[in-house]
Design a protein around this motif. Structure first.
Motif, PDB file in Angstrom:
ATOM      1  N   LEU A   1       0.597  -5.419  -9.284  1.00 10.53           N
ATOM      2  CA  LEU A   1       0.924  -4.288  -8.429  1.00 10.53           C
ATOM      3  C   LEU A   1       0.002  -4.178  -7.218  1.00 10.53           C
ATOM      4  N   MET A   2      -1.262  -4.547  -7.394  1.00 17.27           N
ATOM      5  CA  MET A   2      -2.239  -4.347  -6.327  1.00 17.27           C
ATOM      6  C   MET A   2      -1.794  -4.977  -5.001  1.00 17.27           C
ATOM      7  N   PRO A   3      -1.306  -6.211  -5.001  1.00 21.85           N
ATOM      8  CA  PRO A   3      -0.911  -6.815  -3.713  1.00 21.85           C
ATOM      9  C   PRO A   3       0.300  -6.148  -3.067  1.00 21.85           C
ATOM     10  N   THR A   4       1.056  -5.364  -3.848  1.00 20.34           N
ATOM     11  CA  THR A   4       2.234  -4.711  -3.267  1.00 20.34           C
ATOM     12  C   THR A   4       1.897  -3.394  -2.591  1.00 20.34           C
ATOM     13  N   ILE A   5       0.672  -2.942  -2.767  1.00 19.89           N
ATOM     14  CA  ILE A   5       0.267  -1.660  -2.184  1.00 19.89           C
ATOM     15  C   ILE A   5      -0.183  -1.885  -0.745  1.00 19.89           C
ATOM     16  N   THR A   6       0.341  -1.081   0.140  1.00 19.07           N
ATOM     17  CA  THR A   6       0.001  -1.219   1.557  1.00 19.07           C
ATOM     18  C   THR A   6      -0.890  -0.080   2.009  1.00 19.07           C
ATOM     19  N   ILE A   7      -1.648  -0.330   3.050  1.00 17.47           N
ATOM     20  CA  ILE A   7      -2.510   0.709   3.582  1.00 17.47           C
ATOM     21  C   ILE A   7      -1.699   1.852   4.169  1.00 17.47           C
ATOM     22  N   GLU A   8      -0.493   1.563   4.628  1.00 15.62           N
ATOM     23  CA  GLU A   8       0.344   2.612   5.199  1.00 15.62           C
ATOM     24  C   GLU A   8       0.700   3.675   4.169  1.00 15.62           C
ATOM     25  N   GLU A   9       1.076   3.232   2.969  1.00  9.63           N
ATOM     26  CA  GLU A   9       1.458   4.239   1.974  1.00  9.63           C
ATOM     27  C   GLU A   9       0.236   5.000   1.459  1.00  9.63           C
ATOM     28  N   ILE A  10      -0.931   4.360   1.436  1.00 10.04           N
ATOM     29  CA  ILE A  10      -2.138   5.078   1.055  1.00 10.04           C
ATOM     30  C   ILE A  10      -2.476   6.123   2.111  1.00 10.04           C
ATOM     31  N   ASN A  11      -2.404   5.738   3.364  1.00 10.96           N
ATOM     32  CA  ASN A  11      -2.697   6.684   4.439  1.00 10.96           C
ATOM     33  C   ASN A  11      -1.724   7.869   4.428  1.00 10.96           C
ATOM     34  N   ALA A  12      -0.495   7.640   3.982  1.00 16.26           N
ATOM     35  CA  ALA A  12       0.495   8.716   3.954  1.00 16.26           C
ATOM     36  C   ALA A  12       0.206   9.743   2.872  1.00 16.26           C
ATOM     37  N   LYS A  13      -0.655   9.420   1.941  1.00 14.31           N
ATOM     38  CA  LYS A  13      -0.920  10.321   0.827  1.00 14.31           C
ATOM     39  C   LYS A  13      -1.482  11.668   1.282  1.00 14.31           C
ATOM     40  N   MET A  14      -2.292  11.653   2.331  1.00 18.24           N
ATOM     41  CA  MET A  14      -2.925  12.901   2.739  1.00 18.24           C
ATOM     42  C   MET A  14      -1.896  13.955   3.134  1.00 18.24           C
ATOM     43  N   ALA A  15      -0.765  13.531   3.636  1.00 18.27           N
ATOM     44  CA  ALA A  15       0.298  14.484   3.975  1.00 18.27           C
ATOM     45  C   ALA A  15       0.857  15.150   2.726  1.00 18.27           C
ATOM     46  N   ASP A  16       0.779  14.463   1.595  1.00 16.69           N
ATOM     47  CA  ASP A  16       1.192  15.065   0.319  1.00 16.69           C
ATOM     48  C   ASP A  16       0.096  15.958  -0.243  1.00 16.69           C
ATOM     49  N   TYR A  17      -1.130  15.538  -0.051  1.00 18.75           N
ATOM     50  CA  TYR A  17      -2.250  16.197  -0.719  1.00 18.75           C
ATOM     51  C   TYR A  17      -2.534  17.591  -0.182  1.00 18.75           C
TER      52      TYR A  17
ATOM     53  N   ALA B   1       7.315  -3.485   3.792  1.00 12.65           N
ATOM     54  CA  ALA B   1       6.382  -4.489   3.285  1.00 12.65           C
ATOM     55  C   ALA B   1       6.148  -4.316   1.795  1.00 12.65           C
ATOM     56  N   ALA B   2       5.959  -3.071   1.365  1.00 14.03           N
ATOM     57  CA  ALA B   2       5.751  -2.809  -0.056  1.00 14.03           C
ATOM     58  C   ALA B   2       6.991  -3.166  -0.858  1.00 14.03           C
ATOM     59  N   GLU B   3       8.154  -2.776  -0.355  1.00 18.47           N
ATOM     60  CA  GLU B   3       9.390  -3.065  -1.083  1.00 18.47           C
ATOM     61  C   GLU B   3       9.608  -4.569  -1.209  1.00 18.47           C
TER      62      GLU B   3
END
Length: 969
Positions: A470-486, A46-48
């Motif tokens: 850029l804002m509309p291209t950001i999905t909640i899925e990629e934000i949620n995935a951040k915690m695995a990096d953090y 979706a983001a791509e």
């Protein structure tokens, strides 16, 4: 680092949360396995697809703002120049040096900072003290305007200078070029400055300094940073060979490590010519010493530090997960997008943490989590932080870990994501709308940062337009995935600091909580919907009874049908700002003594319940995307509102005002949460010696007043009467008829009239105009007084000298003279106590004459120093006042103060805040508002004789001398 990119955008409210990230999003080792199917990768189809649809090239470089001119001189010095007309006739100059305390040799610890000081103590063109003397003479205040700072990796000099006078402008560049390499570093001057530096070091000693010695080896584990704090070591400062600082200057004060930044109201060509003229001849370094970069080494284990101190006043918990890779600056569109993703994450996380603080028995006073810099170049981290009660650190740690784990398991919800995006867009829109109203002082730091760390500085237009794409291209899925990096097991540190407790947390306690949370069952977050309208049924509108204009001030005053008044001033200083304040006489002065004491600790909690059936959490959600604030309070002699809004959100501001009058909630749980947080925050407050001293002095001065309540204890807060406070609050805001409102900013008259009729004129009115009740109690100032307080483990003191009392009458002229006396006394205190005696780092004086509730004067001197120097420095300060009484101030000192007054006033005339405060104060203090525009004439009329007369009238032997000394050993 990427943190700085959003900082330069000026989105101050998001600095804690809008921090960027590294180039890669490869997950680090984590403590648990992610179970949510929505948290599986940082990119998705979706983001791509969205990126492809809008034609965004993520690899494109962010362009530098085309209005800034950059260049590099032949000697390697970099420069940045931008024309900016706000404020008028002023240029902000900076000299940035890519060298700080991290580059000090072992025998130089503290000398990067000392070098900064020495640049004010004798240069090629200004002998010792001449530089500060000259700048004060043209209205540039030492400390407030003229300044500098030294950190681990850089030293930056700050100089605002008038641009409408060629001589002053040229001298400004002369000063900057002297700082670049013209410090004389004479032995006598170095020796004189040692005492000032040691006094600065003394001011920093105490609980935090002692706890830092425990925590810094963990925070900066295995790095040179732990050994190179900018303040340095006292034994080195006291004893170093002067050649050591000369060696530091030779090694690091060189053109290839410097940048000159000039932003202000002057054409670029003139500024560029000045830079080339003053800096072009500085020779390039021959065989320069390598400027090494130092980082924070990675570590496999979890590092833990627990520091307690008997003088600590506040408990804190910090969890930090440092990235294993080096952080890169924000230079590409991909970086910008990653900044937005990280910022949205932090916005949603902090909304959840804020919600927890409104619950009964909250787990912490406040909490935050964000991704960004560590304070060390090249290293980013995800950090969670909480302020807690002394005994609440383990609970706070567990809560922070659980909230991180909750997001890791389930992610955020779509409703949270939409609110966060709405809020972000609002901040960007305000930034964009005010793009031509930015002050030079708010712009210049971005170019300093670009030179030092490489973050790109695009135009406001580019920043806004790209963010909106850029804002509309950001999905909640990629934000949620951040915690695995953090979050991950390695590079993790946990730090506890706070007051001493009976059961001190242990490393084993912390490790057990880490393990328990990692293996516990955690439920998903439950979001709740809020209604769409703040006011569901509009009130019956009132009317505007009279309109009065003041053409001289450019104001319009509307008298409403219920008696309330609204005074407005339309300005073009900011495009997206409206400021508001209001008052009605009365306040707590109309409470009985018994009522006052019963509610004094409860009144602040009344507004915590929200309005119109919406609690604080609901209101926070409703206000997403609305840049509006309204704060009511009941003061000592008036009830007040303060607030701000954008033009688009103005109706919401008026609605909130209406609701605080008519529909404030009574919420026992919200109130108890407030009390619990107050008890946690204030419980150890008096452990800090300076706070204890202030409380003891207040007790000494005011304890005989029938309304003196003393410092709030937990018992007092538990005994506070919420029911009575709620009742009295409602009573104070039951009558809008004698309220006076003031609004300044980008105002639309038609909007104001509509909202005034609907939301203010519709409020109830009794037709009475209340007046405050004057407190008949007076402090006894008829004789000399002395209060000695002994508190503290360090060899440090604080001195206060106070003259106060009832005046025969109020005079605006005398008020200015007393204020000028304070400014002049400050100049003399710095000259004598700091520069001549080397006995203080900072200090000053201030004076004023008040009109209400009765005419009274106040003049005070304060400074920190060593206990052994108290008597000598008190005598020196009093001697300076005595000389002014006998001989009047010197011509040059009088000129310094008057020039500073005029320079500040010139800038203030273009400030919404200045006009709001001035219009409000004129009415509140029953003065003629037209006098606002007579300030320059009043300054011109102010004479040395006026200041001398004020000193003779108010400075006598009947002063209070209060001194803080360390505890007896």
């Amino acid at each position: 680092m990427k943190k700085h990119y959003l900082s330069l955008l000026g989105i101050a409210a998001l600095l804690v949360v809008a921090c960027g990230g590294p180039k890669s999003t490869t997950a680090n080792k984590t403590t648990t396995t992610t179970t949510s199917s929505t948290v599986t990768s940082t990119t998705n189809s979706a983001a791509e697809a969205a990126l492809t649809a809008v034609g965004i090239d993520l690899n494109a470089k962010i362009p530098l703002d085309p209005t800034v001119k950059t260049g590099i001189l032949s000697n390697g010095l970099t420069y940045y120049i931008q024309n900016n007309g706000k404020p008028e006739d002023k240029v902000e100059l900076r000299l940035a040096i890519n060298a700080g305390s991290i580059l000090e040799d072992d025998d130089q610890q503290g000398l990067a900072h000392m070098m900064e000081h020495m640049n004010f103590n004798g240069t090629t063109n200004f002998q010792k003290n001449e530089l500060v003397d000259y700048l004060q003479g043209i209205g540039v205040k030492f400390g407030a305007d003229l300044n500098a700072y030294t950190s681990f990796d850089e030293t930056v000099y700050i100089l605002p200078i008038p641009s409408d006078d060629p001589e002053k402008l040229d001298n400004g560049f002369t000063i900057l070029s002297d700082w670049a390499g013209g410090a004389l570093l004479e032995t006598d001057a170095i020796n004189d400055e040692r005492g000032v530096i040691l006094e600065e070091s003394r001011t920093g000693k105490g609980a935090n300094d002692r706890m830092n010695k425990v925590t810094f080896p963990v925070i900066f584990a295995n790095s040179k940073y732990a050994e190179r704090l900018p303040i340095g070591k006292d034994e080195i400062i006291a004893n170093f060979d002067p050649d050591a600082i000369r060696r530091f200057q030779k090694d690091w004060y060189r053109p290839d490590l410097m940048a000159v930044i000039a932003v202000g109201d002057l054409d670029v060509a003139t500024l560029e010519a000045k830079i080339k003229e003053h800096f072009g001849d500085i020779p390039a370094a021959e065989n320069p010493r390598k400027r090494e970069e130092f980082g924070l080494p990675n570590h496999e284990e979890t590092l833990i530090a627990i520091a307690q101190d008997p003088e600590a006043s506040f408990a804190q918990v910090r969890i930090q997960y440092k990235d294993s890779k080096k952080a890169e600056p924000t230079t590409t569109v991909s970086d910008l997008r990653d900044d937005l993703v990280n910022g949205l994450f932090s916005q949603m996380m902090n909304n959840r943490l804020q919600e927890l603080t409104t619950k009964p028995n909250p787990p912490f006073i406040f909490g935050s989590s964000s991704y960004g810099g560590t304070g060390i170049r090249g290293k980013n981290s995800y950090s969670s932080f909480a302020g807690t009660s002394p005994d609440g650190q383990l609970t706070a740690l567990k809560t922070l870990l659980e909230e991180n784990q909750r997001v890791k398991l389930y992610g955020f919800q779509a409703s949270e994501f939409e609110r966060a995006k709405t809020s972000y867009k609002s901040f960007y829109e305000t930034f964009y709308k005010d793009r031509d109203k930015r002050e030079s002082g708010r712009i210049v730091g971005a170019y300093v940062n670009h030179f030092l760390v490489g973050d790109m500085v695009p135009s406001v237009e580019y920043s806004y337009e790209m963010a909106m794409k850029l804002m509309p291209t950001i999905t909640i899925e990629e934000i949620n995935a951040k915690m695995a990096d953090y979050i991950h097991d390695d590079n993790r540190s946990i730090v506890f600091t706070g007051p001493e407790t009976e059961n001190k947390p242990t490393e084993a306690d912390i490790l057990k909580i880490l393990n328990d949370v990692a293996n516990s069952k955690i439920d998903n977050y439950q979001d709740t919907e809020v209604r769409e309208n703040l006011i569901e049924k509009l009130p019956t509108a009132g009317a505007i009874a009279k309109t009065t204009k003041n053409d001289k001030l450019g104001t319009t005053t509307y008298t409403l049908s219920n008696g309330a008044t609204i005074t407005t001033k339309k300005t073009d200083f900011k495009n997206d700002e409206i400021l508001m304040t209001a008052y009605s006489y009365g306040g707590t002065s109309l409470f009985s003594d018994a009522e006052y004491k019963a509610v004094s600790q409860a009144m602040g909690g009344v507004t915590q319940g929200g309005v119109a059936g919406m609690n604080q959490t609901d209101m926070g959600k409703y206000m997403s995307g609305k840049l509006v604030r309204v704060s009511p309070r009941v003061g000592s002699i008036s009830e007040n509102f303060n607030g701000s809004s954008t033009p688009d959100d103005l109706e919401t501001m008026f609605q909130l005002i209406h609701l605080y009058f008519t529909d404030i909630n009574k919420d026992d749980e919200a109130y108890q949460s407030y009390i619990d947080k107050q008890k946690s925050f204030l419980g150890s407050y008096l452990s800090r010696p300076e706070s204890y001293f202030s409380n003891e002095v207040n007790k000494y001065r005011f304890e005989s007043s029938p309304r003196y309540t003393g410092f709030p204890t937990p018992e007092m807060m538990d005994a506070a009467d919420y029911d009575k406070a709620y009742e009295l609050f409602k009573e104070r805001f039951s009558d809008a008829g004698d309220f006076n409102f003031y609004l300044v900013g980008n105002i639309d008259d038609a909007q104001i009239q509509e909202f005034a009729k609907t939301y203010i004129a519709s409020l109830p009115s009794s037709g009475k105009n209340e007046m405050y009740k004057m407190n008949e109690w007076r402090e006894d100032t008829s004789k000399p007084r002395k209060k000695i307080v002994k508190k503290g483990l360090e060899e440090k003191s604080t001195v206060q000298i106070v003259w106060t009392g009832e005046a025969n009458s109020y005079s605006a002229k005398e008020n200015m003279a007393l204020d000028a006396l304070g400014e002049i006394a400050t100049i003399k205190i710095i000259e004598t106590l700091r520069e001549q005696e080397g006995g203080i780092y900072g200090g000053g004086a201030r004076g004023s004459l008040s009109k209400i509730t009765y005419p009274r004067y106040n003049f005070s001197i304060s400074f920190p120093c060593g206990p052994d120097n108290v008597d000598k420095l008190v005598a020196a300060a009093l001697n300076e006042l005595e000389m002014i009484k006998n001989d009047g101030p010197k011509d040059k000192d009088m000129n310094k103060v008057k020039e500073a007054y005029l320079l500040e006033y010139k800038e203030n005339l273009e400030s919404n805040r200045f006009w709001l405060n001035s219009l409000y104060s004129a009415d509140y203090e029953q003065k003629d508002p037209n006098k606002i525009l007579d300030f320059e004439a009043s300054v011109a009329k102010l004479t040395k004789a006026d200041v001398q007369a004020a000193a003779k009238k108010y400075i006598d032997e009947n002063y209070l001398l209060a001194v803080l000394l360390p505890e007896d050993k």
